[in-house]
Motif scaffolding. Sequence first.
Motif, PDB file in Angstrom:
ATOM      1  N   VAL A 181       3.761 -11.706  -5.207  1.00 42.02           N
ATOM      2  CA  VAL A 181       4.137 -12.563  -4.079  1.00 42.02           C
ATOM      3  C   VAL A 181       5.479 -12.137  -3.518  1.00 42.02           C
ATOM      4  O   VAL A 181       5.672 -12.076  -2.293  1.00 42.02           O
ATOM      5  N   SER A 182       6.438 -11.820  -4.394  1.00 39.19           N
ATOM      6  CA  SER A 182       7.782 -11.472  -3.952  1.00 39.19           C
ATOM      7  C   SER A 182       7.788 -10.256  -3.033  1.00 39.19           C
ATOM      8  O   SER A 182       8.425 -10.263  -1.973  1.00 39.19           O
ATOM      9  N   VAL A 183       7.063  -9.209  -3.414  1.00 40.99           N
ATOM     10  CA  VAL A 183       7.019  -8.011  -2.569  1.00 40.99           C
ATOM     11  C   VAL A 183       6.285  -8.304  -1.267  1.00 40.99           C
ATOM     12  O   VAL A 183       6.727  -7.900  -0.180  1.00 40.99           O
ATOM     13  N   ALA A 184       5.179  -9.030  -1.360  1.00 40.76           N
ATOM     14  CA  ALA A 184       4.393  -9.306  -0.158  1.00 40.76           C
ATOM     15  C   ALA A 184       5.135 -10.198   0.835  1.00 40.76           C
ATOM     16  O   ALA A 184       5.020 -10.017   2.047  1.00 40.76           O
ATOM     17  N   GLU A 185       5.925 -11.142   0.331  1.00 45.85           N
ATOM     18  CA  GLU A 185       6.644 -12.055   1.225  1.00 45.85           C
ATOM     19  C   GLU A 185       8.001 -11.495   1.651  1.00 45.85           C
ATOM     20  O   GLU A 185       8.667 -12.071   2.512  1.00 45.85           O
ATOM     21  N   GLY A 186       8.435 -10.404   1.014  1.00 44.95           N
ATOM     22  CA  GLY A 186       9.676  -9.766   1.420  1.00 44.95           C
ATOM     23  C   GLY A 186      10.924 -10.256   0.725  1.00 44.95           C
ATOM     24  O   GLY A 186      12.040  -9.932   1.153  1.00 44.95           O
ATOM     25  N   THR A 187      10.795 -11.017  -0.370  1.00 42.23           N
ATOM     26  CA  THR A 187      11.988 -11.424  -1.114  1.00 42.23           C
ATOM     27  C   THR A 187      12.401 -10.371  -2.149  1.00 42.23           C
ATOM     28  O   THR A 187      13.440 -10.520  -2.799  1.00 42.23           O
ATOM     29  N   ALA A 228       0.739 -14.923  -1.249  1.00 38.15           N
ATOM     30  CA  ALA A 228       1.556 -14.677  -0.057  1.00 38.15           C
ATOM     31  C   ALA A 228       0.755 -14.809   1.228  1.00 38.15           C
ATOM     32  O   ALA A 228       1.309 -15.137   2.283  1.00 38.15           O
ATOM     33  N   ALA A 229      -0.564 -14.569   1.152  1.00 37.68           N
ATOM     34  CA  ALA A 229      -1.409 -14.667   2.343  1.00 37.68           C
ATOM     35  C   ALA A 229      -1.931 -16.081   2.564  1.00 37.68           C
ATOM     36  O   ALA A 229      -2.269 -16.452   3.689  1.00 37.68           O
ATOM     37  N   ASP A 230      -2.012 -16.878   1.505  1.00 36.67           N
ATOM     38  CA  ASP A 230      -2.525 -18.248   1.569  1.00 36.67           C
ATOM     39  C   ASP A 230      -2.045 -18.978   0.326  1.00 36.67           C
ATOM     40  O   ASP A 230      -2.567 -18.763  -0.766  1.00 36.67           O
ATOM     41  N   PRO A 231      -1.045 -19.862   0.450  1.00 32.21           N
ATOM     42  CA  PRO A 231      -0.439 -20.496  -0.722  1.00 32.21           C
ATOM     43  C   PRO A 231      -1.382 -21.395  -1.515  1.00 32.21           C
ATOM     44  O   PRO A 231      -1.039 -21.804  -2.624  1.00 32.21           O
ATOM     45  N   LEU A 232      -2.560 -21.693  -0.993  1.00 32.69           N
ATOM     46  CA  LEU A 232      -3.535 -22.490  -1.738  1.00 32.69           C
ATOM     47  C   LEU A 232      -4.349 -21.625  -2.701  1.00 32.69           C
ATOM     48  O   LEU A 232      -5.105 -22.151  -3.522  1.00 32.69           O
ATOM     49  N   ARG A 233      -4.186 -20.322  -2.610  1.00 32.24           N
ATOM     50  CA  ARG A 233      -4.966 -19.393  -3.432  1.00 32.24           C
ATOM     51  C   ARG A 233      -4.097 -18.765  -4.516  1.00 32.24           C
ATOM     52  O   ARG A 233      -2.874 -18.729  -4.406  1.00 32.24           O
TER      53      ARG A 233
END
Length: 432
Positions: A143-149, A127-132
């Motif tokens: 990712v879902s919680v971090a991005e807010g979905t 969520a902070a860097d999609p290349l990682r």
Amino acid sequence: MTTIRDKLETILERLAGRAADERVFLRVYEEAARVAADAADARRHAGLSLGPLDGTIISIKDLFDVEGETTLAGSIALRDAPAADSDAIIVRRLRRAGAVILGKTNMVEFAFSGLGLNPHYGTPGNAADPLRIPGGSSSGAGVSVAEGTSEISIGSDTGGSVRIPAALNGVVGFKPTAHRVPLDGAFPLSPSLDSIGPLARTVQDCAVTDAIMAGEETRALRPHPLAGLRIGVPRGRLFSDTEPMVERAFETSLTLLSRVGARIVDHGIEDLLQEMADTTVAASIASIEASEVHADWLETKAKEIDPRVRWWIARSGTVPAPIYIRMLRRRRALAAAMDERLSPLDVLVLPTTAVSAPLIAPLEADDKLYNKMDWLILRNTMFGNQFDLTGISLPIPGTERPVGLMLIARHGHDRRLLEIAAGVETMLASGS
């Protein structure tokens, strides 16, 4: 006032906009989620509530049963398996609490890695860097919680699979004592070590979700005072090869804890860690138990399974039964010894992972690097499962990339750990 339905539609619109390259969710229950959201709004309008999760938008890892559909566990090998005849227990309990189940999140195939890569459905970018990497195995959950979905996501943790993606994406991830939350309807990795836990933005949300999944009454957390708290730091192998940024963030957190009056001491567990390593030298308990779970299709569907996952499972299927039985017996004794070792403390504290999220591409290209990094990412978390402890990862603010601070407590001390974590969470947020 924003309605639950409004929040849901905003998320659904976001997911629709990236549908051609969706890697966080493997299934989305649009219509069922709308019905649940409308019901939550109707209760709110009438002044009714089913509790603190009523109307909360929650996603679940792809290994939890949902009635009428096949549980894939991040694989394509199970596509012809029978559909589940009922929801997993935790799904039923969440629905009864008014949760809006949005969908199923991506994961490492069969939950067998801490990195988060999936060659079948694609790897969710951090969520902070999609290349990682997102961290695994509950990759989409973090990712879902971090991005807010999702407001909360439910994962499983056998060696760190809730705490790792929480740490690498900058959210809270709680691993309860194993079997506190029923495993019925959850596709297993290792029945001896598996536990089910939430990822969320706050410790309070994790505590509420954990209570509901465990079948307990929910109650507000009272943050534990930090002054006089007995905190142990297990210096030794769990601190080797630590990334400088992670080390700095951890030491800053220790300084803050000292400043508010916590009593911090080095607390050795090296002998117990070594004994566990000696006990599991033939293979890990998780991989041996996984070899039994997958015995019926590991060979016949070999071409459909990620070779990096399959190799480890197949290798461990050759461990003789006497070795495995002795391993479990020795593990019980070592867990009791660890419980006694931790009795003078309130918590152990250490970095959740030794490194922040590495880049995806080099790991996809190099199996040796993949295995080396997988071990390093899992190292700090997996002893919590081996010794049947409870643990939580909290995000440390102000770092270049997300870094997690992990608190570990004794078997069964889940509520106390959450109360301590709530106090630490407040301290980290305020910087004092």
